[in-house]
Write a protein that holds these residues in place. Sequence first.
Motif, mmCIF file in Angstrom:
data_model
loop_
_atom_site.group_PDB
_atom_site.id
_atom_site.type_symbol
_atom_site.label_atom_id
_atom_site.label_comp_id
_atom_site.label_asym_id
_atom_site.label_seq_id
_atom_site.Cartn_x
_atom_site.Cartn_y
_atom_site.Cartn_z
ATOM 1 N N ARG A 199 48.655 43.929 45.992
ATOM 2 C CA ARG A 199 48.239 45.130 45.532
ATOM 3 C C ARG A 199 46.633 45.340 45.715
ATOM 4 O O ARG A 199 46.070 44.313 45.540
ATOM 5 C CB ARG A 199 48.868 45.825 44.176
ATOM 6 C CG ARG A 199 50.176 46.110 43.970
ATOM 7 C CD ARG A 199 50.686 47.496 44.597
ATOM 8 N NE ARG A 199 51.966 47.583 43.948
ATOM 9 C CZ ARG A 199 52.676 48.746 44.453
ATOM 10 N NH1 ARG A 199 51.796 49.679 45.117
ATOM 11 N NH2 ARG A 199 53.747 48.795 44.046
ATOM 12 N N GLN A 200 46.326 46.559 46.012
ATOM 13 C CA GLN A 200 44.859 46.545 46.247
ATOM 14 C C GLN A 200 44.053 46.402 44.781
ATOM 15 O O GLN A 200 44.680 46.818 43.881
ATOM 16 C CB GLN A 200 44.426 47.975 46.495
ATOM 17 C CG GLN A 200 42.943 48.178 46.718
ATOM 18 C CD GLN A 200 42.420 49.629 47.364
ATOM 19 O OE1 GLN A 200 43.594 50.548 47.498
ATOM 20 N NE2 GLN A 200 41.496 49.997 47.558
ATOM 21 N N GLY A 201 43.045 45.436 44.983
ATOM 22 C CA GLY A 201 42.470 45.118 43.331
ATOM 23 C C GLY A 201 43.168 44.035 42.741
ATOM 24 O O GLY A 201 42.383 43.588 41.809
ATOM 25 N N MET A 202 44.243 43.206 43.204
ATOM 26 C CA MET A 202 44.866 42.199 42.574
ATOM 27 C C MET A 202 44.016 41.048 42.964
ATOM 28 O O MET A 202 43.212 41.053 44.185
ATOM 29 C CB MET A 202 46.170 42.257 42.773
ATOM 30 C CG MET A 202 47.074 43.407 42.338
ATOM 31 S SD MET A 202 46.744 43.916 40.504
ATOM 32 C CE MET A 202 47.740 42.513 39.789
ATOM 33 N N ILE A 203 44.078 39.711 42.365
ATOM 34 C CA ILE A 203 43.794 38.522 42.627
ATOM 35 C C ILE A 203 44.702 37.760 43.590
ATOM 36 O O ILE A 203 45.874 37.818 43.381
ATOM 37 C CB ILE A 203 43.535 37.905 41.294
ATOM 38 C CG1 ILE A 203 42.661 38.518 40.401
ATOM 39 C CG2 ILE A 203 42.883 36.325 41.668
ATOM 40 C CD1 ILE A 203 41.261 38.727 40.899
ATOM 41 N N CYS A 204 44.095 37.174 44.469
ATOM 42 C CA CYS A 204 44.833 36.189 45.516
ATOM 43 C C CYS A 204 44.115 34.944 45.631
ATOM 44 O O CYS A 204 43.000 34.851 45.833
ATOM 45 C CB CYS A 204 45.007 37.056 46.786
ATOM 46 S SG CYS A 204 45.799 36.022 47.951
ATOM 47 N N MET A 205 44.725 33.952 45.503
ATOM 48 C CA MET A 205 44.177 32.520 45.421
ATOM 49 C C MET A 205 44.361 31.890 46.762
ATOM 50 O O MET A 205 45.300 32.007 47.601
ATOM 51 C CB MET A 205 44.871 31.629 44.466
ATOM 52 C CG MET A 205 44.769 32.091 43.216
ATOM 53 S SD MET A 205 43.108 31.820 42.474
ATOM 54 C CE MET A 205 42.802 30.110 42.727
ATOM 55 N N VAL A 206 43.222 31.583 47.266
ATOM 56 C CA VAL A 206 42.871 30.790 48.566
ATOM 57 C C VAL A 206 42.635 29.709 48.517
ATOM 58 O O VAL A 206 41.708 29.015 47.892
ATOM 59 C CB VAL A 206 41.757 31.592 49.580
ATOM 60 C CG1 VAL A 206 41.829 31.164 50.824
ATOM 61 C CG2 VAL A 206 42.279 33.229 49.532
ATOM 62 N N ASP A 247 36.448 34.362 41.863
ATOM 63 C CA ASP A 247 36.144 33.048 41.052
ATOM 64 C C ASP A 247 36.242 31.945 42.305
ATOM 65 O O ASP A 247 36.645 31.968 43.107
ATOM 66 C CB ASP A 247 37.082 32.709 40.293
ATOM 67 C CG ASP A 247 36.695 31.560 39.218
ATOM 68 O OD1 ASP A 247 35.345 31.114 39.301
ATOM 69 O OD2 ASP A 247 37.687 31.036 38.440
ATOM 70 N N GLY A 248 35.351 30.840 42.043
ATOM 71 C CA GLY A 248 35.584 29.541 43.046
ATOM 72 C C GLY A 248 34.328 29.642 44.075
ATOM 73 O O GLY A 248 33.297 30.519 43.628
ATOM 74 N N THR A 249 34.242 28.705 44.897
ATOM 75 C CA THR A 249 33.479 28.533 45.816
ATOM 76 C C THR A 249 33.934 28.636 47.041
ATOM 77 O O THR A 249 34.879 27.908 47.276
ATOM 78 C CB THR A 249 32.600 27.413 45.460
ATOM 79 O OG1 THR A 249 31.451 27.361 46.468
ATOM 80 C CG2 THR A 249 32.936 26.140 45.502
#
Length: 438
Positions: free
Chosen positions: A70-77, A105-107
């Motif tokens: 969903r738009q605005g939700m978090i996705c981990m890459v 979050d993250g780099t």
Amino acid sequence: MKVKRCTRIIIAAFLLFLILTFFLDKPDLLAVSLSLWVLIIWRYIIFFKRLKLVVKSVDVKRIIDKSLVRQGMICMVTTKISLTIEEGMTAIYSEMVPVGVQIEDGTNQTDPLFSGAHKLTLTYSISPISHGSITFPGGSVTVQDPFFETTIRLSTSSYNGPVLLVQPAPFFEKKRSDRQSQGVETNTIQVQRGSTIKTYRKYFQDDDSRLIDWKLSAKRDTLYVREFTSLESNPPLLIIDLPDVDQDYDEKHFSKLVMAISAQIENVAREGTILSLLIISGPNIITFLSHEYYPGSWMTVIREQFHPRIRLHHLYRTKQRIELRKIVKDFQNLNKNRVNNSIIRYYSLLNSVFKNHLLDNGKNRFSSQISRIFLSVRPGFITLYSLCDGDVSHIKEIAHQARFDKIQFVIQTTQKISSHKLCAQYSALRKETIEEIP
């Protein structure tokens, strides 16, 4: 391609020896200068060959935990990189962020890598601001040695991807956190909807199965869900008061104002809520966006309109209704026996004009426009950004109507709050919340 400090020193020495050759007429210096030039070319050839080997050795595998969000939700890459750095060189790999996505979050960048084989893993989380199909554009490698430095974009099919499908978030939703269901804490989003069906659309993952229209799904041989009309909401109203181009203003304060407004819009875009935007310059309305959902529309308007404007109209000549009542009352209490007839005729004329204006419930043009905007938007919260320089009659008028409609009103300004308490021109704003922009 950038030249490093060693290369710049060699080039300077080459030019120096070349100039001395012509002035001193010494062939030995010419040989020295040519040898320096050959050294630069030789180092460039070595750098170019090693650069090709480094780029060929780069292998990137990118994995996302969700292919549909969903738009605005978090996705981990998660990105796995393997590459080999040639001797005497250093490299830095960076992930290119897709358009319409911000890193939460993250780099997305490695530390400097020295000669040898390396296998690394980058993990970061992203939040898509815009909806649609988002393709990861790939990455870039910055390679350098003591003489040269360059950045190579890795955007071919072997380096880009995968594709992230972003669904548009509902216009009206609220988040209930830590809700218990059969002893298990959940964190769900419930859409506030009405009872009238607005339209039908195809079923997406995470949609409520109770909204499936089985008759239409059987007819189309594809799952369809019902979308209902949303309940009425009260989106916030953001008012930006631009300074007068003919009046001196502090550019540092104006820069602070720009940064504060950009931060506010970024927060609203991150939350995925609706915003109404009104840009004014004194009592002159520049543009108005009502119930706008897409952040791109806000930023386009601000980029085009956010600069000092010419104020064609002013309100400092217009008396407030409370002042008109005071004049009418003073005339009624006037002792007519102590003044001559010309003064009585003058006050009588003013009394008739002001009294008719009060009886007709007359308003100036700016007040009528603000009243219509409040009636159409029905904001639940108003934030006004202004430098508060010079005439603030228009701010008083907005504050008065907000107080009359019982709307919370906050003024964000770059001036110190103490100045509002001391200056008489801000006396009408003492009941409002005035916050100083740091």
